[in-house]
Design an enzyme around this catalytic site. Structure first.
Site, PDB file in Angstrom:
ATOM      1  N   GLU A  81       0.921  -1.218  -0.013  1.00  0.00           N
ATOM      2  CA  GLU A  81      -0.199   0.058  -0.061  1.00  0.00           C
ATOM      3  C   GLU A  81       0.954   1.179   0.059  1.00  0.00           C
ATOM      4  O   GLU A  81       0.673   2.226  -0.644  1.00  0.00           O
ATOM      5  CB  GLU A  81      -1.079   0.018   1.258  1.00  0.00           C
ATOM      6  CG  GLU A  81      -2.007   1.117   1.043  1.00  0.00           C
ATOM      7  CD  GLU A  81      -3.062   1.050   2.248  1.00  0.00           C
ATOM      8  OE1 GLU A  81      -2.603   0.715   3.328  1.00  0.00           O
ATOM      9  OE2 GLU A  81      -4.073   1.695   2.110  1.00  0.00           O
ATOM     10  N   ASP A  82       1.862   1.349   0.693  1.00  0.00           N
ATOM     11  CA  ASP A  82       2.543   2.559   1.006  1.00  0.00           C
ATOM     12  C   ASP A  82       4.074   2.832   0.498  1.00  0.00           C
ATOM     13  O   ASP A  82       4.683   3.753   0.740  1.00  0.00           O
ATOM     14  CB  ASP A  82       3.046   2.583   2.433  1.00  0.00           C
ATOM     15  CG  ASP A  82       1.433   2.888   3.337  1.00  0.00           C
ATOM     16  OD1 ASP A  82       0.354   3.463   2.538  1.00  0.00           O
ATOM     17  OD2 ASP A  82       1.385   2.900   4.395  1.00  0.00           O
TER      18      ASP A  82
END
Ligand code: MN
Length: 493
Positions: A81-82
């Site tokens: 996700e990051d």
């Protein structure tokens, strides 16, 4: 940055309930380095390297007793996700199981609690994930635990603090509870409480401090005498500890007891852990021979475990000098399970864990079923909250099977929970051997038998007292199909 600024992976190994094998260590170390590199340059709100968060989550998972695969997914849980890390990379480096877990957590990542509006879609995802693999939820809980521990650092965002805190109390704590992870549940609640309800927190905190101090003093006296007596009988105590009730759970109880702290007996409990089940009963006998028990407060969850697996004996005694306190007696194995719930089975006995999943999470298929059948999201969440997040009672069939129902459920709810056909054709109930009406409210521990007749059908009156979604839906379906208007209309088809 100097390498020694980074935490030592040995901390994770030390927390693991089963020491990792050489190949586990290799994979764990690889995950450690992978996450460290992926998050390079990213910072948390308090200025720490972002990797610290991934590391703490991995540590939490080790502490819960999770296996190395889950801990690896914990290290990687924010990478897809990051960071620029791709699904393919995770798959190639760590395999499809780890990828599945990381993806599961990532999909849950967008959950935002919006108070009364409730973010239904995200919650739904939670439960779909839970039904698919509870490890995903456990990783999410490990993630949330660390986020709560660092919640104080986003001081400039009080709205966000409050949202996260409320969300944790309303969603994550009940999930932990559902998985039998009581220690985690109360940790989550107590970390969130001051941000969710600051005034109430201060009030309860000060009540707790005064009262727990005196109760613990009584209990220390109790334990001294008890230990002497047990030693005389050659009963060996593995461990004894004082369990102080969580601030938030005390708050909930106080609200029910007009905020009168003297009405609460389990603020501090003495926990006695002994090697065998036989020892548990011997300790109970000794306790009752030394102090008078409060009637009606002896609970034998060893002979009759809670459906989620909780086992222990609880008794409340007059300690003398005006004190009243609770004593909990259990084996070491029961203790492990009470603290860590489902998670305690990951590390040790895979077989037992699998069996456990089946018996303690029967509500999960029920939940997916519920979800499929309810198209309106608002109803979905209402039903979820009513059925799964409220207090439960445990009622028995004549064969001793346990049926888990919401509080205030009636015999007709019970009938539908046992089998649709029993609900549809119920005529009367026998509760603890006594003939009773179908609308009778059930109590924890009741033994219920339902009388049926082939020709009997549900009545609209039942809707006034049923509590479970299942029963309501079945009755409404039946009535809908058989309403006079429908019969009338069908004649013209
Ligand atoms: Mn995270």
């Amino acid at each position: 940055m100097i390498k020694s600024d980074y935490p030592n992976i040995q901390d994770v190994y030390d927390l693991m309930k089963k020491p990792p094998s050489a190949s586990d260590k290799k994979r764990l170390e690889k995950a450690y380095n992978f996450a460290k590199q992926a998050h390079e340059g990213q910072k948390r709100a308090n200025g720490d390297p972002y990797f610290y968060h991934a590391f703490e989550v991995a540590k939490n998972l080790a502490d819960f007793g999770m296996d190395s695969t889950t801990i690896i997914a914990g290290f990687l849980h924010d990478t897809i996700e990051d960071t620029s890390v791709t699904e393919d990379e995770v798959d190639n480096q760590f395999g499809s199981e780890v990828l599945f877990l990381v993806n599961g957590v990532t999909k849950l990542g967008t959950l935002k609690y919006k108070g009364a509006e409730r973010h239904v879609e995200s919650l739904r995802k939670f439960f779909v994930a839970m039904a698919a693999d509870s490890r995903v939820i456990i990783i999410k809980l490990g993630d949330r635990l660390h986020n709560l521990k660092t919640l104080g650092f986003i001081k400039d965002r009080p709205d966000k603090q409050k949202r996260i805190a409320l969300e944790s109390i309303e969603i994550h704590a009940p999930l932990a509870n559902r998985l039998g992870m009581w220690k985690l549940k109360s940790e989550i609640e107590d970390l969130a409480f001051p941000f969710a309800y600051p005034d109430e927190y201060k009030q309860v905190q000060s009540l707790l401090k005064q009262k727990s101090h005196t109760t613990q003093k009584y209990l220390e006296q109790v334990y001294k005498s008890l230990r002497k007596d047990l030693a005389k009988q050659n009963i060996e105590v593995d461990k004894a500890s004082y369990r102080i009730k969580g601030v938030y759970s005390l708050y909930k109880k106080l609200k029910k007891k007009d905020m009168d702290i003297d009405k609460i007996y389990d603020i501090v409990a003495l926990r006695v852990i002994v090697p065998t089940v036989e020892d548990c009963y011997r300790v109970l006998g000794t306790v009752h021979s030394l102090w008078r028990p409060l009637p009606g407060r002896i609970k034998d969850f060893i002979a009759v475990p809670k459906p989620n697996g909780y086992q222990s004996i609880h008794t409340t005694i007059f300690t003398g000098n005006g004190g009243i306190a609770e004593i909990q007696i259990r084996t070491r194995e029961m203790h492990q399970e009470a603290e860590y719930g489902i998670a305690s089975h990951f590390a040790y006995k895979k077989k037992k864990y699998e069996k456990k999943i089946n018996s303690s999470t029967q509500w999960i298929p029920e939940l997916s079923d519920l979800q499929d059948s309810i198209s309106n999201p608002d109803h979905f969440i209402e039903n979820l909250r009513l059925d799964f997040f409220n207090k439960r009672i445990f009622v028995f069939t004549p064969n001793g099977d346990v049926i888990d129902l919401p509080e205030d459920s009636s015999a007709i709810d019970f009938a539908f929970s046992v089998h649709t056909d029993i609900g549809m054709h119920a005529t009367a109930a026998s509760i603890n051997g006594k003939n009773s009406k179908l609308e009778t409210k059930l109590k924890n521990g009741d033994i219920v038998r339902i009388e049926t007749k082939k020709s009997a059908v549900p009545s609209a009156k039942w809707l006034e007292f049923v509590k479970t979604t299942l029963a309501k839906r079945q009755i409404k379906n039946y009535l809908g199909d058989n309403s006079l208007m429908n019969k009338f209309m069908n004649r013209f088809k």
